[in-house]
Design a protein around this motif. Structure first.
Motif, PDB file in Angstrom:
ATOM      1  N   LEU A  69       0.718  -1.086   0.043  1.00 29.23           N
ATOM      2  CA  LEU A  69       0.054  -0.067  -0.030  1.00 29.23           C
ATOM      3  C   LEU A  69       0.901   1.203   0.039  1.00 29.23           C
ATOM      4  O   LEU A  69       0.651   2.262  -0.659  1.00 29.23           O
ATOM      5  N   LYS A  70       2.004   1.378   0.964  1.00 24.82           N
ATOM      6  CA  LYS A  70       2.786   2.398   0.878  1.00 24.82           C
ATOM      7  C   LYS A  70       3.526   2.691  -0.521  1.00 24.82           C
ATOM      8  O   LYS A  70       3.749   3.956  -1.101  1.00 24.82           O
ATOM      9  N   LEU A  71       3.901   1.529  -1.149  1.00 22.49           N
ATOM     10  CA  LEU A  71       4.532   1.921  -2.394  1.00 22.49           C
ATOM     11  C   LEU A  71       3.551   2.240  -3.452  1.00 22.49           C
ATOM     12  O   LEU A  71       4.045   3.016  -4.117  1.00 22.49           O
ATOM     13  N   LEU A  72       2.386   1.807  -3.271  1.00 25.69           N
ATOM     14  CA  LEU A  72       1.312   2.378  -4.427  1.00 25.69           C
ATOM     15  C   LEU A  72       1.143   3.629  -4.292  1.00 25.69           C
ATOM     16  O   LEU A  72       0.706   4.404  -4.974  1.00 25.69           O
ATOM     17  N   SER A  73       0.867   4.278  -2.931  1.00 28.83           N
ATOM     18  CA  SER A  73       0.810   5.633  -2.740  1.00 28.83           C
ATOM     19  C   SER A  73       1.881   6.535  -3.351  1.00 28.83           C
ATOM     20  O   SER A  73       1.721   7.476  -3.890  1.00 28.83           O
ATOM     21  N   GLN A 108      -6.413   7.304  -4.208  1.00 34.85           N
ATOM     22  CA  GLN A 108      -5.516   7.655  -2.970  1.00 34.85           C
ATOM     23  C   GLN A 108      -6.481   7.923  -1.786  1.00 34.85           C
ATOM     24  O   GLN A 108      -5.853   7.346  -0.605  1.00 34.85           O
ATOM     25  N   VAL A 109      -8.007   8.004  -1.975  1.00 34.82           N
ATOM     26  CA  VAL A 109      -8.743   8.177  -0.803  1.00 34.82           C
ATOM     27  C   VAL A 109      -8.825   6.847  -0.234  1.00 34.82           C
ATOM     28  O   VAL A 109      -8.977   6.368   1.025  1.00 34.82           O
ATOM     29  N   LEU A 110      -8.918   5.553  -1.086  1.00 34.94           N
ATOM     30  CA  LEU A 110      -9.149   4.242  -0.944  1.00 34.94           C
ATOM     31  C   LEU A 110      -7.882   3.804   0.036  1.00 34.94           C
ATOM     32  O   LEU A 110      -8.064   3.121   1.144  1.00 34.94           O
ATOM     33  N   VAL A 111      -6.786   4.097  -0.645  1.00 34.82           N
ATOM     34  CA  VAL A 111      -5.647   3.622   0.073  1.00 34.82           C
ATOM     35  C   VAL A 111      -5.419   4.311   1.496  1.00 34.82           C
ATOM     36  O   VAL A 111      -4.982   3.759   2.354  1.00 34.82           O
ATOM     37  N   ALA A 112      -5.936   5.704   1.682  1.00 32.64           N
ATOM     38  CA  ALA A 112      -5.739   6.200   2.863  1.00 32.64           C
ATOM     39  C   ALA A 112      -6.787   5.750   3.854  1.00 32.64           C
ATOM     40  O   ALA A 112      -6.358   5.403   5.069  1.00 32.64           O
ATOM     41  N   VAL A 166       2.108  12.840  -0.106  1.00 33.83           N
ATOM     42  CA  VAL A 166       1.916  11.745  -0.027  1.00 33.83           C
ATOM     43  C   VAL A 166       3.645  10.742  -0.103  1.00 33.83           C
ATOM     44  O   VAL A 166       3.636   9.546   0.351  1.00 33.83           O
ATOM     45  N   PHE A 167       4.599  11.689  -0.742  1.00 31.05           N
ATOM     46  CA  PHE A 167       5.770  10.838  -0.818  1.00 31.05           C
ATOM     47  C   PHE A 167       6.486  10.510   0.518  1.00 31.05           C
ATOM     48  O   PHE A 167       7.383   9.887   0.563  1.00 31.05           O
ATOM     49  N   LEU A 168       5.887  11.121   1.683  1.00 29.89           N
ATOM     50  CA  LEU A 168       6.496  10.736   2.912  1.00 29.89           C
ATOM     51  C   LEU A 168       6.009   9.313   3.269  1.00 29.89           C
ATOM     52  O   LEU A 168       6.814   8.482   4.407  1.00 29.89           O
ATOM     53  N   ASN A 169       5.185   8.653   2.463  1.00 30.81           N
ATOM     54  CA  ASN A 169       4.812   7.252   2.856  1.00 30.81           C
ATOM     55  C   ASN A 169       6.217   6.238   2.461  1.00 30.81           C
ATOM     56  O   ASN A 169       6.213   4.934   2.841  1.00 30.81           O
ATOM     57  N   CYS A 170       7.125   6.731   1.864  1.00 27.30           N
ATOM     58  CA  CYS A 170       8.371   5.893   1.733  1.00 27.30           C
ATOM     59  C   CYS A 170       8.760   5.565   3.186  1.00 27.30           C
ATOM     60  O   CYS A 170       9.470   4.589   3.050  1.00 27.30           O
ATOM     61  N   TRP A 171       8.911   6.596   4.041  1.00 19.13           N
ATOM     62  CA  TRP A 171       9.464   6.166   5.184  1.00 19.13           C
ATOM     63  C   TRP A 171       8.674   5.073   5.968  1.00 19.13           C
ATOM     64  O   TRP A 171       8.898   4.185   6.881  1.00 19.13           O
ATOM     65  N   LEU A 172       7.317   5.248   5.806  1.00 19.95           N
ATOM     66  CA  LEU A 172       6.334   3.938   6.364  1.00 19.95           C
ATOM     67  C   LEU A 172       6.542   2.898   5.523  1.00 19.95           C
ATOM     68  O   LEU A 172       6.320   1.887   6.200  1.00 19.95           O
ATOM     69  N   ALA A 173       7.067   2.941   4.410  1.00 18.92           N
ATOM     70  CA  ALA A 173       7.182   1.614   3.718  1.00 18.92           C
ATOM     71  C   ALA A 173       8.378   1.192   4.342  1.00 18.92           C
ATOM     72  O   ALA A 173       8.650  -0.257   4.311  1.00 18.92           O
TER      73      ALA A 173
END
Length: 1112
Positions: A69-73, A108-112, A166-173
């Motif tokens: 999911l994080k990579l998809l975002s 993006q809403v679904l992923v969120a 949304v690019f901060l999701n890379c840290w969550l990934a």
């Protein structure tokens, strides 16, 4: 008695077999309650926690889904940037608002929604009473920032185009990836290297920094240069690599501030990651890492388990293991619980070893360390004991546990175990090959007293050598000794052999003699296809079968030999004869190279029946005196022609009077020892007493009610005694006593054995050291543990040196822990010959020899050996699985019915008519069925040293020298050991020349004269010191009431040198006092049927037979 059956009530109907199969219909009416037990609380929260967190496999799936999911975002963010066309407006509007299409917004809403729900659920499940701990976590904050705005935009459509980082999701990934790797290791229940985890974290951190910087600069430059993603990537790479071309630079203050912040973060985060990576790398270098499963399945490796790794042990193993050509592609994995020292680490960094040797720090008792070494895929496992321990029993216990652990983990892995004490052998009986140190040590010490230098013979046989040692030396004995040291034991099937195939259906002795005559190889034993026992020299009655495995001694194995027939040499007009003088080339020229040996084949075609079939010497001069001939070796044994020694007959052993025979028969008997000191000892047929001697009579220095003797002289022993100086009377002494009392030794040659547990001078004199045949000094176990490894032999060396100085004529045999310490035995600080041997040893070591110590005179003479040399016996067993069995048979540790034994015979003046080793081979094979395997030769050293010293002195005094005379002198010096030592005109001539030059040039060389006088004074000082030691010993003997008769303080062995020739060439000349090693057939295998035949088989016959037989 109470009837128990009446008290047992009958089973109710529901316990019938039908009810057990169909179920109990009356269970509902039973008053018992069924209780189910759970590993966790049976609540909804616990079930969710079990699925999302505790269960490794389900948790791994959840984290993998979250990572996707994080990579998809992040991918959706990149798509939005690529599709977006920056709108017109003020600067801040372009920063806070973006163009986002409806489908992209929906995804993006679904992923969120999914990400926020998962985050809240995991926070609820991991809640432990502190809500702020869950809220203030960085992953939770980043999840709120990236998910909440999209969820709000569902209710406020005007916020659909609001910029969300949304690019901060890379840290969550990255965080999900770390958790996923941990769950992966837990799920497959295998611990991956921490090095891999740290490298993965470092790479993911660096990628996240670059991706964050790219997206941040691209977005902030929307109000500036309007950089695209590629320009932002270029700028970040140039900036983080500190190159800084300056062609792409941020213009707005916000983007500049963002770059400064990212650089500060990189300067803080990356060094921490690199520091942890470097630390783990250093720790991995110490522990050794892992041996990968892929390499274990595609490549072959062996594992070496040791408690402490020393440089000598490592080099001995590597040199011996990789000496075999077929082992060049093997890997060696060393498993050791301690860290490597500096020397070992330096050796393992050499390219030759770094590509083939892998060091792992770990314990063999841990399955995870055995898994790291891939023990289950190993070709073999070598387990070595630590001999440098005070408590050797404790060291054996550790070895036993290691062997058990390896056998439990990898049952199919072959085990090669070294044990120290023989009483611990039965614990590792399951091992494929076992070498007991004390068994071999005491057996070699005992055989050194019977067959001189047996320890040197065995050591040279079990070491791998090319026979190139000493070939650059000017000494003739060193060349012969070094060339013959390259002989080893090899095996081949008879029908596949060029050496032995033609002897199918012939007797063993016939095959052995003719193979040596034709090829120069020494056949010593065979093994039947249907029998695993090896037979050393089974005798002339043994018929060779095509499926027999032949064991022979040669410079190299037959597979590496090239054969060249000598038919082409017949073109030359030079006549050939069997005997060649010293000036001619050897008949069997053996040309050694790296991998191939070329052997010249002799014409051994059968002569006609009418022609001569014996070997005779050529006539000398005009004399035509008939020499004694040697009978031919028969193809099939003839009972009447074989004069087998009947060692079971008392009359064949002792030529005594009838009264002495009766008393001897009453005292001794032959049989097996009634008791064994430890489990696993091989029963040996030996001489025994009819009655057990009382314990009080075993004390030599104390009288008892049975005898009043208090010293060895009073006992009046007929034979010289053998003294054993040991620290304790261990079970290993059994292997020392049994060879000295073996059944094949005549009673008249049995030596009394004195065990000396302490060796002060008084005890030495009481036990008869002045008239002892040999004194055996066993290494002291209490000194084996020293701070400096090589100091473990200090006490033994100094004690032996003291004995050598006090009793210079005493034959001392000892063993040391380290082979390098053999140079201190019989140490002479100013002996020029010893210094020359030291230089030769250094040169041989530089040439890569594994036997550089072999030229030391004490080792060559068999006076000292190191038990660590037999470590190579265990290593060779990996390629030659028969080497341990053959060595045990040679040492007498094992006795196989029908197998021969090792003994020796001495060449006397009556035996010199045989002249050559080939004729001796034929003589022994045709008469007694013995097979010779080598020669122990003793030569004079004093003559060579004196000639060299005088020749040097003459060259110093003379101004000019005739080149022809110098060349003649050098040739005479090289052949000094082969010439007659009774007449030395060169010595007298040089002495007269030296005296004339001295009288004519005395004033000019006054300094030389002073040096000569100083040398003479030193000799006088040595003589006075020797006399002083002699007076000390004599006075002490008089004080103890002992006779000083027989004590000779001047007779020593400093003027002689001894060495071994293993399987010499057939044309080697025999010399007086040569000791020939022979393998004699087992007399128990050919017991006579009647008494007359027993008496006719006696070896000591009279008349012409005595002249033809060799003497024991």
């Amino acid at each position: 008695m109470v009837d128990l059956e009446s008290e047992v009530p009958p089973l109710p109907p529901r316990y019938r077999f039908r009810d057990l199969l169909l179920g109990d219909q009356g269970w509902q009416n039973d008053d018992r309650v069924q209780v189910e037990f759970y590993m966790n609380e049976n609540t909804f929260k616990e079930r969710l926690k079990l699925f999302f967190i505790k269960n490794q496999r389900s948790s791994l799936r959840i984290r993998l889904f979250n990572f996707s999911l994080k990579l998809l975002s992040c991918l959706l963010y990149i798509i939005r940037v690529l599709l977006e066309n920056p709108s017109q407006g003020n600067e801040w509007s372009r920063i806070f608002w973006v163009n986002r299409s409806l489908p992209l917004w929906g995804l993006q809403v679904l992923v969120a929604l999914i990400s926020l729900f998962e985050t809240i659920l995991l926070g609820y499940l991991s809640y432990k009473g502190n809500i702020w701990e869950q809220i203030l976590r960085i992953p939770f904050i980043l999840e709120i920032i990236n998910a909440v705005p999209f969820i709000i935009s569902i209710f406020w459509p005007s916020l659909r185009n609001l910029f969300v980082p949304v690019f901060l999701n890379c840290w969550l990934a990255k965080h999900a990836l770390e958790n996923m790797i941990n769950d992966l290791h837990r799920a497959i229940q295998r611990t991956q290297s921490a090095m891999f985890n740290q490298v993965l974290i470092l790479i993911s951190t660096l990628l996240c920094l670059i991706f964050t910087c790219i997206c941040g600069i691209q977005h902030l430059e929307r109000i500036g240069k309007k950089l695209n993603l590629f320009d932002s990537l270029y700028f970040c790479i140039v900036t983080f690599s500190t190159v800084g071309f300056g062609d792409v630079t941020p213009e707005t203050w916000s983007s500049k501030l963002f770059v400064v912040a990212m650089i500060c973060v990189a300067l803080v985060v990356l060094p921490i990651q690199f520091e942890q990576l470097a630390y783990l790398w250093m720790e991995r270098q110490k522990s050794g890492g892992n041996y990968s499963r892929h390499r274990a399945q595609t490549e072959k490796h062996v594992v070496l388990c040791v408690s402490s790794l020393k440089i000598d042990l490592l080099m001995d193993f590597l040199n011996e293991f990789y000496a075999h050509p077929r082992l060049q592609d093997y890997y060696v994995v060393i498993l050791c619980p301690t860290e490597t020292d500096v020397q070992v680490r330096r050796v393992l960094q050499i390219p030759m070893w770094s590509q083939r040797v892998i060091y792992l720090q770990g314990s063999a008792l841990k399955d995870q360390d055995l898994l790291r070494a891939k023990m289950d895929d190993a070709e073999a496992c070598f387990i070595l004991s630590s001999r440098c321990e005070v408590d050797r029993t404790s060291s054996d216990h550790q070895t036993i546990l290691r062997a058990w652990a390896v056998k439990d983990f990898a049952p199919n892995c072959p085990l090669y175990v070294q044990i120290l004490k023989p009483e611990n052998k039965f614990h590792i009986k399951f091992a494929d090959h076992v070498v007991c140190e004390e068994e071999f040590k005491y057996a070699m010490l005992a055989l050194n007293c019977i067959c001189p230098a047996t320890s040197t013979l065995i050591t040279l046989l079990v070491h791998t050598s090319r026979g190139q040692e000493g070939q650059q030396s000017p000494e003739q004995w060193q060349k012969m000794y070094g060339r013959c040291s390259g002989n080893e034991v090899y095996h081949i099937v008879l029908e596949e052999s060029t050496f032995f195939a033609e002897y199918e259906g012939k007797s063993f002795t016939y095959a052995s003699f003719h193979a040596h005559k034709k090829f120069g190889v020494c056949l010593i034993g065979v093994r039947r296809e249907d029998n695993k026992n090896i037979l050393l020299n089974p005798g002339p009655r043994y018929i060779m079968n095509p499926t027999d495995t032949c064991f022979y001694i040669n410079i190299t194995k037959e597979e590496n030999s090239a054969f060249k027939n000598q038919d082409q040499q017949k073109k030359s007009n030079v006549p050939r004869s069997f005997y060649h003088g010293p000036s001619r080339l050897p008949v069997h020229s053996i040309i050694a190279s790296m991998g191939t040996v070329a052997i010249d084949l002799q014409d051994t075609s059968c002569r006609s029946a009418s022609g001569p079939t014996t070997l005779s010497l050529p006539a000398e001069g005009s004399k035509e005196v008939r020499r004694p001939s040697i009978a031919p070796v028969l193809e099939v044994a003839d009972t009447s022609s074989i004069q087998t020694c009947d060692l079971l007959s008392d009359q064949s052993e002792d030529e005594t009077t009838p009264d002495e025979e009766i008393s001897s028969n009453l005292e001794y008997a032959k049989g097996y020892p009634p008791y064994s000191p430890y489990i696993g000892s091989s029963p040996t047929f030996c001489h025994l007493l009819h009655e057990k001697v009382p314990f009080c009579c075993l004390r030599l220095d104390k009288s008892c009610q049975h005898n009043y003797y208090e010293d060895a002289k009073a006992y009046g022993f007929k034979n010289k005694i053998i003294i054993v100086a040991a620290e304790t009377a261990g079970n290993g002494l059994y292997n020392f006593i049994v060879p000295l009392r073996a059944y094949y030794r005549p009673k008249k040659e049995l030596n009394p054995i004195v065990l000396l547990l302490d060796n002060p001078l008084d005890d030495l004199l009481r036990c008869g050291v002045t008239f002892a045949a040999d004194m055996v000094v066993v290494d002291k176990e209490s000194t084996m543990s020293a701070e400096e490894d090589y100091m473990a032999d200090a006490k033994t060396i100094v004690n032996v040196q003291t004995l050598f100085r006090l009793f210079s004529s005493l034959s001392i045999i000892t063993e040391l822990t380290h082979p390098a310490n053999m140079r201190f035995m019989q140490f002479r600080a100013k002996d020029c010959y010893s210094l020359a041997l030291s230089k030769l040893e250094k040169k041989e070591r530089e040439r890569g020899s594994n036997l550089a110590f072999m030229f030391r005179l004490p080792f060559a003479a068999g006076r000292v050996f190191s038990i660590s040399m037999l470590d190579t016996l265990l290593y060779q067993s990996f390629v030659k699985d028969y080497m341990i069995s053959i060595t045990r048979l040679l040492l007498g540790l094992d006795t196989t019915p029908g197998s021969g034994f090792l003994c020796s015979m001495k060449i006397t003046e009556d035996d010199l008519w045989i002249r050559t080793y080939a004729r001796l081979y034929q003589k022994l094979c045709s008469s007694t069925g013995d097979v010779p395997i080598g020669i122990y030769r003793t030569e004079s050293q004093k003559l060579t040293t004196s000639e060299s010293q005088i020749s040097i002195s003459v060259e110093e005094w003379e101004d000019t020298k005739d080149p022809k005379e110098q060349g003649h002198h050098r040739s005479n010096h090289r052949n000094s050991t082969c010439s007659d030592q009774s007449d030395h005109p060169l010595l007298r001539r040089k002495s007269m020349q030296w005296a004339r030059r001295l009288s004519r040039k005395g004033p000019k060389h006054s300094g030389k004269t002073a040096e000569k006088m100083t040398q003479q004074r030193l000799n006088l000082y040595r003589r006075s010191e020797r006399q002083e030691l002699a007076e000390l010993v004599k006075n002490r003997m008089k004080h103890l009431g002992l006779s000083t008769v027989g004590y000779d303080e001047m007779n020593d062995h400093q003027s002689t040198l001894s060495y071994i020739l293993i399987n010499p060439s057939p044309d080697t000349r025999l010399e007086l006092n040569d000791v020939v090693y022979i393998i004699r057939p087992d007399p128990l295998a050919y017991l006579p049927n009647s008494e007359p035949s027993r008496k006719n088989s006696i070896c000591n016959t009279t008349g012409q037979d005595v002249r033809e037989e060799t003497q024991l």
